[in-house]
Every structure is written in structure tokens, then in C-alpha cells.
Design an enzyme around this catalytic site. Structure first.
Site, PDB file in Angstrom:
ATOM      1  N   TYR A  24       7.914 -27.976  58.050  1.00 43.67           N
ATOM      2  CA  TYR A  24       7.941 -28.901  56.818  1.00 43.67           C
ATOM      3  C   TYR A  24       9.313 -29.045  57.052  1.00 43.67           C
ATOM      4  CZ  TYR A  24       7.912 -31.909  53.267  1.00 43.67           C
ATOM      5  OH  TYR A  24       7.615 -32.871  52.214  1.00 43.67           O
TER       6      TYR A  24
ATOM      7  N   HIS B  11      13.447 -43.729  50.943  1.00 40.18           N
ATOM      8  CA  HIS B  11      14.073 -42.996  49.635  1.00 40.18           C
ATOM      9  C   HIS B  11      15.072 -43.188  48.578  1.00 40.18           C
ATOM     10  CE1 HIS B  11      10.996 -40.541  51.476  1.00 40.18           C
ATOM     11  NE2 HIS B  11      10.613 -39.929  50.497  1.00 40.18           N
TER      12      HIS B  11
ATOM     13  N   ASN C 146      16.352 -33.439  48.456  1.00 45.36           N
ATOM     14  CA  ASN C 146      15.212 -32.523  47.698  1.00 45.36           C
ATOM     15  C   ASN C 146      16.147 -31.338  46.513  1.00 45.36           C
ATOM     16  OD1 ASN C 146      12.624 -30.720  47.931  1.00 45.36           O
ATOM     17  ND2 ASN C 146      12.531 -32.582  48.962  1.00 45.36           N
TER      18      ASN C 146
ATOM     19  N   TYR D 223      19.391 -30.493  -0.129  1.00 51.07           N
ATOM     20  CA  TYR D 223      19.450 -29.841   1.259  1.00 51.07           C
ATOM     21  C   TYR D 223      19.995 -30.413   2.704  1.00 51.07           C
ATOM     22  CZ  TYR D 223      14.753 -28.384  -0.243  1.00 51.07           C
ATOM     23  OH  TYR D 223      13.836 -27.061  -0.861  1.00 51.07           O
TER      24      TYR D 223
ATOM     25  N   ARG E 214      23.023 -28.211   1.327  1.00 50.54           N
ATOM     26  CA  ARG E 214      22.607 -26.861   1.233  1.00 50.54           C
ATOM     27  C   ARG E 214      22.525 -26.507   2.405  1.00 50.54           C
ATOM     28  NH1 ARG E 214      18.439 -24.932  -2.678  1.00 50.54           N
ATOM     29  NH2 ARG E 214      18.420 -26.723  -3.579  1.00 50.54           N
TER      30      ARG E 214
ATOM     31  N   PHE F  42      12.488 -27.666  44.294  1.00 48.21           N
ATOM     32  CA  PHE F  42      12.542 -28.412  43.581  1.00 48.21           C
ATOM     33  C   PHE F  42      11.723 -28.901  42.061  1.00 48.21           C
ATOM     34  CE2 PHE F  42       9.125 -28.786  46.970  1.00 48.21           C
ATOM     35  CZ  PHE F  42       7.733 -29.467  45.494  1.00 48.21           C
TER      36      PHE F  42
ATOM     37  N   GLU G 242       1.383 -34.188  45.607  1.00 48.29           N
ATOM     38  CA  GLU G 242       2.980 -34.614  44.738  1.00 48.29           C
ATOM     39  C   GLU G 242       1.966 -34.337  43.005  1.00 48.29           C
ATOM     40  OE1 GLU G 242       5.775 -35.671  45.499  1.00 48.29           O
ATOM     41  OE2 GLU G 242       5.668 -35.394  48.458  1.00 48.29           O
TER      42      GLU G 242
END
Length: 510
Positions: free
Chosen positions: A52, A82, A194, A277, A280, A326, A411
Site C-alpha cells: 500500500y 491533496h 500522512n 466563589y 475564594r 495517522f 475512511e
């Protein structure tokens, strides 16, 4: 010079590179590890093995075998296709962090990339050639594909960079620095894009800002305590030891130290029995923020030294395993946690601002106005703080609970960690402005009480603040004061102001 190994990069070292212009180099051992994994890739290509990302397409195209004559074209097409990020660029410091982190990850020797490509990444860091990387477009798995593709474009001479104050083509910057672009070989495009370096880089920069802001919030709130004649008993050591959280104990100790010689604090029963608060419970609330920041720091320092690409090469190429490192879920959770923790710093700060300006809650002039009615004073500054706090609540919605399938459902679960990191960064900017408003109001309040009665530490802080924000003697455009105070906080070197923080940080790192 900082030597990278892929194993031991820390946030303090990142800070030195990003803000102090520290130069970097790779260790020879890490380069040797990279060479060995590269040899494995070249064997796979020469033997036409089906692996791959090396001899196949990507994502849903993982079953498409690529002829070895086209492996270079495959990597080039990958980067170009990409590189489709959108929106405003990441801040330059974030993009620089991205480059450094990608180089460090590749030096682990699991990625099959040539040392030459890693050297080019280090050139970008050392010569301040910073890629222009759009912020939007990453799902946080398979890593930060779109942002890192814009980084990779620079290496091949097709992207844009920030260089000496200008936005120029990478080729122009390379020519001026005597650098040559690279031609990507098998797997190298995939190895570059990646990974989780966009979300991690934004997380690193955000954490460093948040850490400084958390220390500053304690100083600012200490000055508020003085402005409101706050009760110091609530910060007594035994109270916080009784609960047991280290960060709460440390926060209370620092505030006691800051106020140790103050003549403006009170004891319980002296003016009132107890404070609200927002005063404090400062150690409990701020201490809980420190707990979250400690968690974030731990996860970031793991991820900074992690192999997050795919596939990974082991045993000199005998094993090439396609996995899922990834996936940004660990950082996505950390970013969402930081968002909530920093948003709460703003939330409690805004409540202290209200106590400083509301005449029903104190004995100070209404809205700290120098002339009631004619002058509005800090009235609308509280509006601004409330608006920023409300915006933070929207941004603090966890990004990590969302997922949208992609790549034809190959994915099918993603982290949205980069969205989380970007929102965390925006929350930090908002919170800094809220604290700047508290700082302005607290400075005005202690003036009414008597600056000469302040603690020596808060008085030093007050003096610095007054250099950028003058006393309110009449209404003016307070927007400028808020931005000036926020910029002062962003650039302030707290270690110079408070050298004792060095000891605190050392203790926190044990």
C-alpha cells in the site's frame, strides 16, 4: 543547536526553536535509520511487490496496482490532488512547528523517506522559510492530508512561503537561499502528508500560549483580590492539602506568595466572613485547568515523537504494515479538553470583572468610573468580556465527537482533531482578552485602594501594566487598551518578572 532524534523532542525545545530562533539538525543515528527504511522501499519497488502507498493507489484506490515506471508520477499526483486546503493560512509559527514535527517523525526511520527530503525540511526551519498552509480542510484522519500537502508542495517548488516578511513562491525563496527543490520518489509523498502534524503543531503553539496565560491569570486574579480586599484565609495551605490535588495546592501557594506582603488583603471576619466563589475558589478552578493542561502536555509530547504515517516499515523492510497511526483521536481529545479548561479561565475571570465594576457587589466607584453618570468607565468592558466568554462556550463544543465518512467509506471514522486544535487556539485568544480586561479593571481598583499598599510582586506587575494602559481618568476608546493589554500578556516574559516561576516549572515537570 538542537539535535533531533525522532524520540525525545520536548515542548521546551519546541519553544526555543519557534520563539528563540534555535537552529536544528538531525542526529547521524536517526539519518541511518531513515536510510535503512529507504533501502527497503527501493527493494519493494524493484521487486514489484504489492505494498500500500508504494506500489498501489491510496484510500479507496488501495487495490489499484501502479507500475514501477509511474511511482514518481504517483507521488506528484498525490501531493497536487491533496493540496486543496481552504481558508486563512495557519499562523507562521504554527506552520514552522508543522515542518519541524514532520522532520522529527520521519527521523524515527519507519517511513521510507530519503534523508535528502528530511534535510530539506530542516532547511525550511533553519532559514525561516515557512510554508503557506490553509487552515481548513483536514478531517484529522488519514492524518492532516490537505494541510501537509501544502507543506509538501513547498519542497517540490510548487507552493508558497512566508519569507522575510513577504508571501512569495517557494522557488523564489529557494533561489535566494541556494536551495534546490526535491523530486519525490516512491512513498515519499505519502510519507510527508500522512500524519497528525497540523493538529499537533497547532496544539503545541496553543499549549505554550495557554501555559503562559494560566500563570498570568494567577497574577491578575491576585491583583483583583487586592482590589476587592479579598480574604487570604481561603488560600491557606492546609485547606488545599486537605483536598489533595497537586495543581490546586500549587496554585494556592503561588497566590499566597504573590500576596505575602500585601496590605490590601483581609482576614476572614475582618470585613466579611467569606468571599464569592470567583475569588475564594481560584485554586480549585485554576488548579483544575492546570490538571487539564498537564494532560494535554503529556499527550502532545508523545505525539511530537510519534510515527503517524502509513504504512510503516519494520525489520529492515521484512515487515511493512498498513495501520492507523495517522488517526488523530488522542490529540482530538486533548484539544477538546484544553478548550474547556481555558474557556473556564475566561469564565471565572469575567465573574471577577463583574465584582470589580458592580457597585452592588463592592464599595468601589460604580463601573470604576472617574465621574459617575457622565463617564461610563469600565461598564462596556464587562460586556465585551461576557461576549467573549459566550463565544468560547460555542467553540468549546467538542470537535472529537463528530465524524463524517470519507474516501468512499474506506475512511469511515475520523477525529476532527485539527478543527479542535484551531478552536482551542481561538479560545486562547479570546481568554487572553478577557484576562486583559480583568487586568485593566484590577489595576484601576487597586489605585482606589492605594497602590503603595500592594504586594511587591503584584506592584511589579501593575507597573508593567501601566506602561501600556494608563489610568482611567476619563472615558476613552477602551478597545485600544484591551488590545494593548492583551498584546502585553502575549509577549510578556514572566520568568524575567517572576524568576521563581522557573522553580515552579521544574517542580511541575517532575
Amino acid at each position: 543547536m538542537l539535535t533531533l532524534t525522532g524520540q525525545s523532542l520536548t515542548l521546551e525545545q519546541m519553544k526555543e526553536v519557534l520563539y528563540d530562533n534555535q537552529k536544528v539538525r538531525a542526529s547521524e543515528n536517526s539519518f541511518e535509520a531513515a536510510r535503512k527504511s529507504r533501502e527497503a522501499v527501493e527493494r519493494i519497488v524493484s521487486e514489484s511487490k504489492v505494498v500500500y502507498g508504494i506500489t498501489t493507489g491510496f484510500g479507496k484506490f488501495s487495490d489499484v496496482l501502479i507500475n514501477k515506471d509511474h511511482v514518481q508520477e504517483l507521488q506528484l499526483n498525490l501531493i497536487r490532488s491533496h493540496a486543496c486546503g481552504v481558508g486563512e493560512p495557519f499562523p507562521e509559527v504554527v506552520a514552522k512547528a508543522m515542518v519541524l514535527l514532520r522532520a522529527n517523525a520521519l527521523l524515527k526511520g519507519y517511513s521510507g523517506i530519503r534523508p535528502l527530503v528530511i534535510e530539506r525540511l530542516l532547511d525550511l526551519v533553519n532559514k525561516d522559510i515557512t510554508p503557506v498552509i490553509p487552515q481548513q480542510g483536514s478531517l484529522g484522519a488519514s492524518g492532516d492530508l490537505a494541510p501537509l500537502s501544502h507543506l509538501a508542495l513547498v519542497l517540490i517548488g510548487e507552493g508558497e512561503v512566508f519569507y522575510k516578511g513577504n508571501r512569495v513562491s517557494s522557488l523564489e525563496a529557494f533561489q535566494k537561499e541556494g536551495i534546490f527543490p526535491v523530486t519525490l520518489q516512491a512513498k515519499e509523498g505519502l510519507a510527508l502528508i500522512n500524519g497528525t502534524q497540523a493538529m499537533t503543531a497547532m496544539g503545541v503553539v496553543s499549549y505554550l500560549e495557554a501555559e503562559q496565560l494560566a500563570y498570568q491569570s494567577e497574577l491578575i486574579s491576585s491583583m483583583t483580590i487586592e482590589g476587592l480586599n479579598g480574604i487570604i484565609d481561603a488560600f491557606a495551605e492546609e485547606v488545599h492539602i486537605a483536598r489533595g490535588y497537586k495543581q490546586q495546592i500549587d496554585t494556592a501557594a503561588r497566590i499566597r506568595g504573590y500576596l505575602s506582603d500585601s496590605l490590601l488583603t483581609t482576614m476572614q471576619g475582618e470585613l466579611r466572613v467569606q468571599d464569592a466563589y470567583s475569588l475564594r475558589c481560584i485554586p480549585q478552578v485554576h488548579g483544575a485547568t492546570w490538571q487539564a493542561l498537564d494532560y494535554v502536555k503529556e499527550k502532545l509530547e508523545i505525539e511530537m515523537n510519534a510515527a503517524t504515517d502509513n504504512p510503516l516499515i519494520f525489520d529492515d523492510g521484512e515487515k511493512v504494515i498498513s495501520g492507523g497511526n495517522f488517526h488523530g483521536q488522542p490529540i482530538a481529545f486533548a484539544m477538546d479538553f484544553m478548550k474547556i479548561a481555558v474557556a473556564e479561565m475566561a469564565n471565572i475571570s469575567e465573574r471577577r470583572i463583574e465584582r470589580l465594576i458592580n457597585p452592588q457587589l463592592n464599595d468601589l466607584p460604580p463601573f470604576l468610573s472617574p465621574e459617575q453618570g457622565l463617564q461610563s468607565g469600565a461598564m462596556i468592558m464587562q460586556y465585551v468580556a461576557a461576549s467573549l466568554v459566550s463565544e468560547n462556550k460555542t467553540l468549546a463544543h467538542p470537535a472529537s465527537v463528530d465524524s463524517i465518512p470519507s474516501s468512499a467509506n474506506q475512511e469511515d471514522h475520523v477525529s476532527m482533531g485539527t478543527i479542535g486544535s484551531r478552536h482551542a487556539h481561538q479560545i486562547i485568544q479570546n481568554t487572553r482578552r478577557v484576562l486583559a480586561i480583568e487586568m485593566i479593571c484590577a489595576m484601576q481598583a487597586v489605585e482606589y485602594r492605594g497602590v503603595g499598599k500592594m504586594a511587591s510582586t503584584t506592584k511589579r506587575f501593575y507597573d508593567i501594566g501601566r506602561l501600556v494602559v494608563p489610568s482611567i481618568i476619563k472615558d476613552r476608546i477602551f478597545s485600544k487598551d484591551i488590545e494593548n493589554a492583551a498584546e502585553c500578556l502575549k509577549t510578556m516574559d514572566l520568568i524575567k518578572l517572576l524568576p521563581q516561576l522557573n522553580d515552579v516549572k521544574s517542580t511541575n515537570q517532575l
